[in-house]
Design an enzyme around this catalytic site. Structure first.
Site, short mmCIF file in Angstrom:
data_model
loop_
_atom_site.label_atom_id
_atom_site.label_comp_id
_atom_site.label_asym_id
_atom_site.label_seq_id
_atom_site.Cartn_x
_atom_site.Cartn_y
_atom_site.Cartn_z
N ASP A 1 9.02 -7.74 -12.22
CA ASP A 1 7.57 -7.58 -11.96
C ASP A 1 6.80 -7.68 -13.25
O ASP A 1 6.59 -6.68 -13.90
CB ASP A 1 7.37 -6.22 -11.27
CG ASP A 1 5.92 -5.93 -10.97
OD1 ASP A 1 5.13 -6.88 -10.89
OD2 ASP A 1 5.57 -4.73 -10.82
N ASP B 1 1.60 -9.05 -17.73
CA ASP B 1 1.52 -7.66 -18.17
C ASP B 1 2.52 -6.84 -17.35
O ASP B 1 2.97 -7.29 -16.29
CB ASP B 1 0.10 -7.09 -18.00
CG ASP B 1 -0.27 -6.86 -16.54
OD1 ASP B 1 -0.13 -7.81 -15.75
OD2 ASP B 1 -0.67 -5.74 -16.18
N GLU C 1 -2.72 -7.06 -14.34
CA GLU C 1 -2.52 -6.75 -12.91
C GLU C 1 -2.17 -5.29 -12.71
O GLU C 1 -2.67 -4.63 -11.81
CB GLU C 1 -1.42 -7.64 -12.34
CG GLU C 1 -1.36 -7.67 -10.82
CD GLU C 1 -0.56 -6.54 -10.20
OE1 GLU C 1 -0.77 -6.26 -9.01
OE2 GLU C 1 0.26 -5.90 -10.90
N GLU C 2 -1.29 -4.77 -13.58
CA GLU C 2 -0.79 -3.41 -13.38
C GLU C 2 -1.85 -2.36 -13.67
O GLU C 2 -1.70 -1.19 -13.32
CB GLU C 2 0.44 -3.16 -14.25
CG GLU C 2 1.61 -4.12 -14.02
CD GLU C 2 2.26 -3.96 -12.66
OE1 GLU C 2 1.77 -3.18 -11.83
OE2 GLU C 2 3.28 -4.64 -12.43
N HIS D 1 8.29 -0.71 -11.45
CA HIS D 1 7.43 0.42 -11.82
C HIS D 1 8.23 1.67 -12.18
O HIS D 1 7.66 2.64 -12.67
CB HIS D 1 6.42 0.79 -10.72
CG HIS D 1 5.42 -0.30 -10.43
ND1 HIS D 1 4.25 -0.08 -9.77
CD2 HIS D 1 5.43 -1.62 -10.73
CE1 HIS D 1 3.57 -1.22 -9.67
NE2 HIS D 1 4.29 -2.17 -10.24
N HIS E 1 1.96 -12.48 -13.16
CA HIS E 1 1.28 -11.75 -14.23
C HIS E 1 2.28 -11.44 -15.33
O HIS E 1 3.46 -11.22 -15.07
CB HIS E 1 0.58 -10.48 -13.72
CG HIS E 1 1.47 -9.47 -13.06
ND1 HIS E 1 2.13 -8.50 -13.77
CD2 HIS E 1 1.80 -9.26 -11.76
CE1 HIS E 1 2.82 -7.72 -12.93
NE2 HIS E 1 2.65 -8.18 -11.71
ZN LIG Z 1 3.51 -7.16 -10.07
#
Ligand SMILES: [Zn+2]
Length: 451
Positions: free
Chosen positions: A123, A92, A156-157, A423, A90
């Site tokens: 990520d 995003d 996705e997030e 994150h 992903h």
């Molecule tokens: Zn991810």
């Protein structure tokens, strides 16, 4: 590894990979368009589409998904009769959070102590670059031996499920023999790991009513049935003495037989305060990957500040239940609702409502794709063997794909090892991991085609 031509090619491509990752990280592609301009996400999507076209992908398209974001799709035909592999990532990212907590600007890829820092570096923009590197390495060494589909998701997030719903509406689009989800991570740097199991989840709202209205606790307290106390008692019934989850009829599945999670390490990772015990029984891996786990996510009751001397007439809570593979989350939801209703004391009125649900995922690790991956990891990580880890959370797309394509094999790998701090502030990627995992993916595609 140096004697391997694929590995040599990937090594030679790393400076370009860094430049490309820096370009991609520079887009503030957070799919929350109230906070971040949509043009940032669109720019990142175009970047991915252009990169796919440059590699000879056909049918490259920005797919408008039902949640108002875009997923990037492309197809690279392989030799006739070859298998098809879908590569997922992903583009995003999570919001940067507290920008002042970042040592260097979140959207400027910056090298420090041998790692590359930036939001999405691991990520999952690094995952996009990993797929590109793997394909380039194969093209430079005899060609890509399978048909390749790439899908790069744009939300996705956010958990808004755009790609899941799009895939359900276009079930032919992502058909594949094997799916590589490049959004997981090694257990630690240098230890090649596939994530083979994800827990599912169910969310239930429970409401308890006892009185027509709140009463004075001096005048009525002691005999008037207190809804908040009733709710507290119901919620407490979801745990045994040691804190294990106890939902009537929900038997804990067998234990975890892959990689084990060291207890001390877990205490550190979870930042448990000194002297406070962990809850549950069995190994840590059993508890977080292979067993159900209930968590009370919220309670509606008067806040402490401003509370009056009242007996509460009603109270509500939101309860989540993480469900391990082997347990059907629809069935688990029913059991949780029945438990909450049965354990409500004093004849209080109780109602429950399911507000969310997702199935657990478990890979077939005896499949040819797993064998091909194990062989690839042994070459890319000399002296190491492929490890099997679980993940306590869920990747809803994974369950969607498993449901749409029950024959497909699904492998989860990626750059999100613990040091990547995904994150959080100061997210980073290990360039060595990017290199080794790109080699891994290239060799996997080659092994899988030959197998
Ligand atoms: Zn991810």
């Amino acid at each position: 590894m140096s004697s391997n031509p694929v590995a040599e090619t990937v090594a030679s491509l790393m400076p370009r990979a860094r430049t490309e990752l820096a370009e991609l990280v520079a887009f503030k592609s957070v799919a929350d368009f109230d906070q971040f301009p949509r043009s940032e996400s669109e720019g990142a999507a175009r970047w991915v589409a252009d990169a796919l076209r440059a590699e000879g992908f056909e049918d490259v398209a920005l797919l408008d998904t039902p949640d108002g974001t875009q997923s990037v799709y492309g197809y690279l035909p392989g030799p006739e009769g070859a298998r098809t592999v879908l590569l997922y990532a992903h583009y995003d990212v999570q919001p940067p959070l507290d920008e002042s907590g970042w040592t260097t600007p979140p959207f400027e890829l910056t090298e420090r102590d041998g790692r590359w820092y930036g939001r999405g570096a691991a990520d999952c923009k690094g995952g996009v670059i990993m797929h590109l590197l793997a394909l380039r390495a194969l093209k430079a060494n005899g060609g890509v031996p399978v048909h390749v589909k790439v899908i790069a998701e744009g939300s996705e997030e956010q958990g808004t499920g755009g790609l899941e719903r799009y895939a359900e509406q276009h079930p032919e689009l992502l058909t594949a023999d094997t799916i590589v989800i490049g959004d997981a991570g090694n257990y630690r740097v240098g230890l090649p790991t596939v994530t083979t199991s994800l827990r599912g989840m169910t969310l239930v709202r429970v409401r308890v009513d006892t009185l027509e209205g709140n009463l004075h606790s001096g005048q009525f307290g002691g005999a008037a049935p207190d809804a908040l106390s009733a709710l507290i008692r119901v919620l407490d019934s979801l745990r045994g003495e040691d804190g294990s989850t106890t939902v009537d009829g929900l038997t804990p599945a067998s234990g975890w037989d892959g990689l084990q999670y060291d207890e001390e390490q877990f205490r550190q990772d979870a930042k448990v305060l000194d002297g406070v015990e962990l809850i549950g029984s069995g190994t840590i891996a059993d508890r977080i990957w292979a067993r159900p786990a209930v968590t009370v996510l919220g309670i509606d009751c008067p806040p402490v500040v401003g509370a009056t001397p009242s007996v509460q007439a009603s109270a509500r809570a939101l309860v989540s239940l993480r469900v391990p593979p082997g347990v059907d989350s629809v069935e688990a939801t029913k059991l949780l609702q029945a438990h909450l209703e049965a354990h409500t004391p004093w004849g209080a009125r109780v109602s429950t409502e399911q507000t969310g649900q997702g199935q657990a995922f478990s890979a077939d690790t005896t499949s040819p794709a797993y064998a091909a991956m194990a062989e690839a990891m042994a070459v890319a990580y000399p002296g190491q063997e492929m490890q099997y880890a679980g993940q306590g959370g869920s990747i809803p797309l994974c369950s969607t794909l498993a449901g749409l394509y029950p024959e497909a094999e699904i492998l989860l790998i990626g750059l999100s090892e613990p040091e990547a701090q995904i994150h959080a502030v100061n997210e980073s990627v290990s360039p060595q991991e990017l290199e080794r995992l790109s080699v891994t993916e290239a060799l996997f595609l080659r092994n899988y085609a030959a197998g």
